[in-house]
Design a protein around this motif. Structure first.
Motif, mmCIF file in Angstrom:
data_model
loop_
_atom_site.group_PDB
_atom_site.id
_atom_site.type_symbol
_atom_site.label_atom_id
_atom_site.label_comp_id
_atom_site.label_asym_id
_atom_site.label_seq_id
_atom_site.Cartn_x
_atom_site.Cartn_y
_atom_site.Cartn_z
ATOM 1 N N THR A 1 -3.390 4.366 0.648
ATOM 2 C CA THR A 1 -4.141 3.830 -0.183
ATOM 3 C C THR A 1 -3.642 2.484 -0.663
ATOM 4 O O THR A 1 -2.351 2.229 -0.717
ATOM 5 N N GLU B 1 0.777 -1.233 0.016
ATOM 6 C CA GLU B 1 0.146 0.078 0.102
ATOM 7 C C GLU B 1 0.912 1.263 -0.064
ATOM 8 O O GLU B 1 2.078 1.293 0.325
ATOM 9 N N ALA B 2 0.194 2.526 -0.283
ATOM 10 C CA ALA B 2 0.861 3.607 -0.407
ATOM 11 C C ALA B 2 0.995 4.232 0.861
ATOM 12 O O ALA B 2 0.580 3.729 2.049
ATOM 13 N N HIS C 1 -2.856 -1.004 -2.882
ATOM 14 C CA HIS C 1 -2.174 -1.105 -4.141
ATOM 15 C C HIS C 1 -3.594 -1.633 -5.189
ATOM 16 O O HIS C 1 -4.343 -2.213 -4.570
ATOM 17 N N ASP D 1 0.287 6.863 2.214
ATOM 18 C CA ASP D 1 -1.115 7.361 2.707
ATOM 19 C C ASP D 1 -2.146 6.472 3.048
ATOM 20 O O ASP D 1 -3.359 6.839 3.316
#
Ligand code: FES
Ligand code: FES
Length: 210
Positions: free
Chosen positions: A137, A132-133, A139, A135
């Motif tokens: 978010t 995941e990012a 993938h 922040d």
């Protein structure tokens, strides 16, 4: 006399029932963890581990430099799960058959149960926790799995996702058959392969549109 200070052995000042129980629990936990990690049973027998020595190494995991003591014959799956707390990597067979332990090493999927940790120094390791990012978010493949509800018990899920992400780096627009072949090193005991492929094909589409 309070419970805390009750002495069960008058010859040992300060020895209390509570301290005794604490000691037993702590010792039991230590024996259990080390028995699993080092494959040593509680009778002190081991599978050829005599003389094994831990050494401090640095691993590049999910973009972070992680210092960790590893045994010379310790697998990456064991290090990730039991020393670094990255339990998203699952252990199914522990013998290169199921793919539940799949992680990316330099962007290529590998069975972490079958790689010695000290051999991946200097390599870029990515686990499901690192997908995941920053922040939060998800993938694109993770998001597709959520949207398609592609797994039943999901024990195999992180391995499938890591395999798919690795495969899609080399083939971003696979046919369904190509993707099925690309993740054929992963097994699902719930055997819901049709829904898994639906999810991962949608993940491929999400990646192309990202
Ligand atoms: S746990 Fe590694 S392949 Fe099954
Ligand atoms: S969803 Fe249960 S093992 Fe794959």
């Amino acid at each position: 006399m309070s419970h805390e200070t009750m002495s069960e052995n008058p010859g040992q000042p300060g020895f209390s029932r509570r301290n005794f129980i604490k000691g037993v629990i702590a010792a039991g936990a230590t024996v259990s963890a080390s028995a699993y990690l080092f494959r040593t049973n509680i009778m002190g027998q081991s599978d050829g581990m005599a003389g094994a020595v831990e050494r401090l190494i640095t691993l590049d995991i999910n973009g972070q430099q992680r210092r960790v003591d590893v045994m010379k014959n310790e697998t990456l799956a064991m290090t990730l799960r039991y020393k670094l707390g990255l339990t998203g990597t699952k252990l199914g067979c522990d013998r290169s058959e199921c793919g539940a332990c799949t992680v990316l090493i330099d962007d290529v999927p590998h069975y972490s149960c079958s790689i010695l940790t000290h051999t991946v120094r200097g390599r870029k390791i990515q686990t499901i926790e690192g997908l995941e990012a920053a922040d939060g978010t998800l993938h694109p493949v993770q998001q597709a799995v959520v949207d398609e509800q592609g797994f039943q018990c999901a024990f195999c899920m992180s391995g499938f996702i890591m395999s798919a992400v690795g495969f899609l780096k080399t083939n971003p627009s696979p046919t369904r058959a190509e993707l099925a072949h690309g993740i054929s090193g992963n097994l699902c005991r719930c055997a819901d392969y049709h829904k898994i492929l639906n999810s991962l094909m949608r993940g491929a589409e999400n990646m192309r549109n990202a």
